[in-house]
Enzyme design. Structure first.
Site, mmCIF file in Angstrom:
data_model
loop_
_atom_site.group_PDB
_atom_site.id
_atom_site.type_symbol
_atom_site.label_atom_id
_atom_site.label_comp_id
_atom_site.label_asym_id
_atom_site.label_seq_id
_atom_site.Cartn_x
_atom_site.Cartn_y
_atom_site.Cartn_z
ATOM 1 N N ASP A 218 0.834 -1.202 0.000
ATOM 2 C CA ASP A 218 0.000 0.000 0.000
ATOM 3 C C ASP A 218 0.873 1.258 0.000
ATOM 4 O OD1 ASP A 218 -2.730 1.272 0.558
ATOM 5 O OD2 ASP A 218 -1.548 2.055 2.233
ATOM 6 N N GLU A 254 1.781 -0.469 -4.847
ATOM 7 C CA GLU A 254 0.762 0.476 -5.284
ATOM 8 C C GLU A 254 1.401 1.823 -5.571
ATOM 9 O OE1 GLU A 254 -3.185 2.879 -3.974
ATOM 10 O OE2 GLU A 254 -1.547 2.486 -2.606
HETATM 11 C C1 LAG Z 1 -3.512 4.646 -0.555
HETATM 12 N N1 LAG Z 1 -2.691 4.987 -1.480
HETATM 13 O O1 LAG Z 1 -1.439 5.241 -1.404
HETATM 14 C C2 LAG Z 1 -4.883 4.358 -0.911
HETATM 15 O O2 LAG Z 1 -5.065 4.598 -2.287
HETATM 16 C C3 LAG Z 1 -5.789 5.186 -0.086
HETATM 17 O O3 LAG Z 1 -7.116 4.927 -0.414
HETATM 18 C C4 LAG Z 1 -5.541 4.925 1.391
HETATM 19 O O4 LAG Z 1 -6.402 5.778 2.121
HETATM 20 C C5 LAG Z 1 -4.096 5.287 1.648
HETATM 21 N N2 LAG Z 1 -3.211 4.634 0.739
HETATM 22 C C6 LAG Z 1 -3.646 4.969 3.044
HETATM 23 O O5 LAG Z 1 -3.426 3.604 3.214
HETATM 24 C C7 LAG Z 1 -7.588 5.215 2.674
HETATM 25 C C8 LAG Z 1 -8.768 6.135 2.389
HETATM 26 C C9 LAG Z 1 -8.621 7.472 3.113
HETATM 27 C C10 LAG Z 1 -8.456 7.211 4.598
HETATM 28 C C11 LAG Z 1 -7.195 6.347 4.746
HETATM 29 C C12 LAG Z 1 -6.908 6.016 6.184
HETATM 30 O O6 LAG Z 1 -8.812 6.349 0.962
HETATM 31 O O7 LAG Z 1 -9.809 8.241 2.917
HETATM 32 O O8 LAG Z 1 -8.311 8.428 5.289
HETATM 33 O O9 LAG Z 1 -7.390 5.083 4.061
HETATM 34 O O10 LAG Z 1 -7.972 5.346 6.776
HETATM 35 C C13 LAG Z 1 -9.187 8.661 6.410
HETATM 36 C C14 LAG Z 1 -10.033 9.907 6.203
HETATM 37 C C15 LAG Z 1 -9.106 11.146 6.142
HETATM 38 C C16 LAG Z 1 -8.280 11.246 7.423
HETATM 39 C C17 LAG Z 1 -7.503 9.934 7.590
HETATM 40 C C18 LAG Z 1 -6.721 9.910 8.891
HETATM 41 O O11 LAG Z 1 -10.755 9.766 4.985
HETATM 42 O O12 LAG Z 1 -9.920 12.308 6.015
HETATM 43 O O13 LAG Z 1 -7.366 12.304 7.345
HETATM 44 O O14 LAG Z 1 -8.427 8.816 7.614
HETATM 45 O O15 LAG Z 1 -7.564 9.987 9.992
#
Ligand code: LAG
Ligand code: CA
Length: 523
Positions: A218, A254
């Site tokens: 990831d 990724e």
């Molecule tokens: C990736 N790419 O390098 C993935 O494409 C991406 O989807 C992953 O984020 C990221 N690595 C981290 O492994 C996913 C969600 C995010 C989420 C994150 C952590 O797409 O939306 O962020 O996982 O759970 C969430 C909230 C954010 C917040 C963060 C930290 O959506 O707003 O800032 O958590 O609390």
């Protein structure tokens, strides 16, 4: 002398452009060539699925959701993305504990299906907040304390490495910022440190020793290629209970490279594979009819994509199917007609190592082009435990699980790919617009009609004379075709009629589904 020396150097440089690195070889059992991502599945369901379906139908391996302890978020209620916020490297999540993980790995390997783990090692949880993870470990995203590993503030990048001001990534044209600052506020591991490299390698080695065969890494773009190489260099070879001694794990990283940022996928391909994100975007265009399918004639590197041996390819993944990670625009199970066609083409075409997505449904709720429900976690019971996938008689799933990998049009093409592997594209045909056909050597033939008129044509299939079962409309069972029969004459020609209004405007035939010969799903 000088000219000679320069020529010598040039030749050396040319020869060193070899594709496929030390960790680029898929570790499939013989004759199998496709990954299925069982997103958010329970370990016990995956083990059952290996035995009853993935083994018998020719899948190579399962990509599983991150198995390590993660943060618990209840507002919104248990979103899928918490699995990308590690708390420790203990194997303990809503999908199962270490015992169920071991059981799954053992049962899948026994039926020749490999397990690839989604490894989240760029970061831990979001900054700020604290709590207890899915395995009972404490975490504190303010003081950077993760005693379950243990990691403390020394193990994270700080303002001495990250110069973005607020510690987060904003500028994707600055490689330093992309790799040393925080991705969406996730606290960023200092992977330049030996201690951090050891802890990460230790986690991956623990799973290699249990019997896993590879990793999806990831957020690889957010780590320095040199740091990743150093971690991979510490990995064990695979467990000799299941693999020949000396086998390296398969690793795909990724790296979201759409061609317009400072970091390019090519920085990572000399040692392991990368996920090819352009692939699904371009095929979405073709199978929605916006770019004539005839141009697929030279699909592959000629479309500006990396070498075939350096990539994992897919139509959609768990991120971009809901507008995360690289954005939307790709085809998904929600657009089932075009989605099936694109997947059929992917599996029929030799480019790349293929991955099939297997999803769950959620109630999409678009407001100003954005899906407000794209956080929805997997189907669950009232106590928030993950719901098992129940089965219908036609093999498809229920209980909210979509199970694209069990759609006949998709699993039969996984077998097609196995059967034709090693052949090239021959007998290309197109109607000058959106209908195409090609053979894979003398082993398989496919016709795809994206056009708005019927295909009614006599085509050279490259196959030997006989009756073949179309594996899109049906399959070959007990010596009979349950769908359309295609008759190939002594000259290799066959007649195809494909209505442009059909739900499945595709016909695919191969030697593993030829009447009178043995049914084959692998080679
Ligand atoms: C990736 N790419 O390098 C993935 O494409 C991406 O989807 C992953 O984020 C990221 N690595 C981290 O492994 C996913 C969600 C995010 C989420 C994150 C952590 O797409 O939306 O962020 O996982 O759970 C969430 C909230 C954010 C917040 C963060 C930290 O959506 O707003 O800032 O958590 O609390
Ligand atoms: Ca980083």
């Amino acid at each position: 002398m000088r000219t000679f020396f320069l020529t010598f150097v040039c030749v050396l440089v040319l020869h060193s452009t070899v594709y496929g690195g030390q960790w680029s070889n898929p570790t499939c059992a013989p004759g199998r060539h496709t990954i299925v991502h069982l997103f958010e599945w329970k370990r016990s369901d995956i083990a059952d699925e290996c035995e009853t379906f993935l083994g018998p139908y020719g899948y190579c391996e399962v990509q599983i959701s991150p198995p390590n302890e993660n943060r618990i978020v209840t507002s919104p209620n248990r979103p899928w993305w918490v699995r990308y916020q590690p708390v420790s490297y203990k194997i303990s999540t809503r999908s199962g504990d270490e015992n169920s993980f071991r059981n799954m790995v053992e049962r899948c390997n026994k039926v020749n299906v490999r397990i690839y783990v989604d490894a989240v090692v760029n970061h831990m949880t979001g900054s700020g907040g604290s709590g207890t993870g899915t395995g009972g470990s404490h975490w504190d995203g303010g003081s950077l304390s993760y005693p379950g590993v243990p990691f403390s503030s020394w193990d994270f990048n700080s303002f001495s490495e990250c110069h973005s001001g607020d510690g987060n990534i904003h500028n994707y044209n600055d490689p330093n910022e992309v790799r040393n600052c925080r991705l969406v506020s996730l606290v960023d591991l200092r992977m330049s440190k030996d201690y951090v490299r050891d802890k990460v390698a230790g986690y991956l080695n623990h799973m290699i020793d249990i019997g896993v065969a590879g990793f999806r890494v990831d957020a690889a773009k957010h780590m320095w290629p040199g740091d990743l190489r150093a971690v991979f260099g510490r990995l064990h070879t695979l467990n000799t209970k299941y693999f020949p001694s000396g086998t390296q794990p398969f690793i795909f990283q990724e790296v979201i490279d759409m061609g317009h940022e400072a970091i390019s996928a090519s920085e990572y391909t000399s040692f392991a594979r990368v996920t090819n994100f352009i692939y699904g975007i371009k095929l979405a265009d073709v199978f929605r009819g916006n770019n004539p399918a005839k141009y697929l004639r030279n699909w592959g590197e000629a479309w500006g994509m990396p070498n075939t041996n350096d990539v994992v390819v897919f139509i959609d993944n768990h991120d971009n199917q809901r507008g995360h990670g690289g954005g939307g625009g790709v085809l998904t199970h929600f657009e089932h007609r075009a989605y099936k066609m694109a997947t059929e083409f992917m599996l029929a075409h030799p480019y790349g190592f293929t991955r099939v997505m297997s999803s769950y449904d959620w109630p999409r709720n678009f407001q100003n082009g954005e899906d407000k429900n794209n956080w929805y976690g997997p189907p669950h019971n009232s106590d928030m435990s993950i719901k098992g996938r129940s089965l219908r008689s036609d093999k498809s799933c229920d209980n909210g699980w979509t199970c694209e990998h069990k759609w006949r049009q998709i699993y039969n093409m996984v077998a097609f790919r196995n059967v034709v592997m090693g052949t090239t594209i021959n007998n290309w045909w197109d109607n000058g617009n959106k209908a195409i056909a090609f053979s894979r050597g003398n082993k398989g033939f496919i016709v795809i009609n994206v056009d708005n008129s019927d295909v009614n044509a006599n085509l050279q299939t490259g196959l030997s004379q006989g009756t073949y079962c179309d594996v899109i409309s049906g399959e070959y069972v007990n010596g009979k075709c349950t769908g359309t029969e295609i008759h190939v004459g002594g000259d290799g020609h066959a007649h195809f009629h494909i209505s442009h209004t059909s739900e499945d405007p595709v016909v695919a035939i191969h030697i593993g589904a030829k009447k009178g010969s043995a049914r084959k799903v692998t080679t």
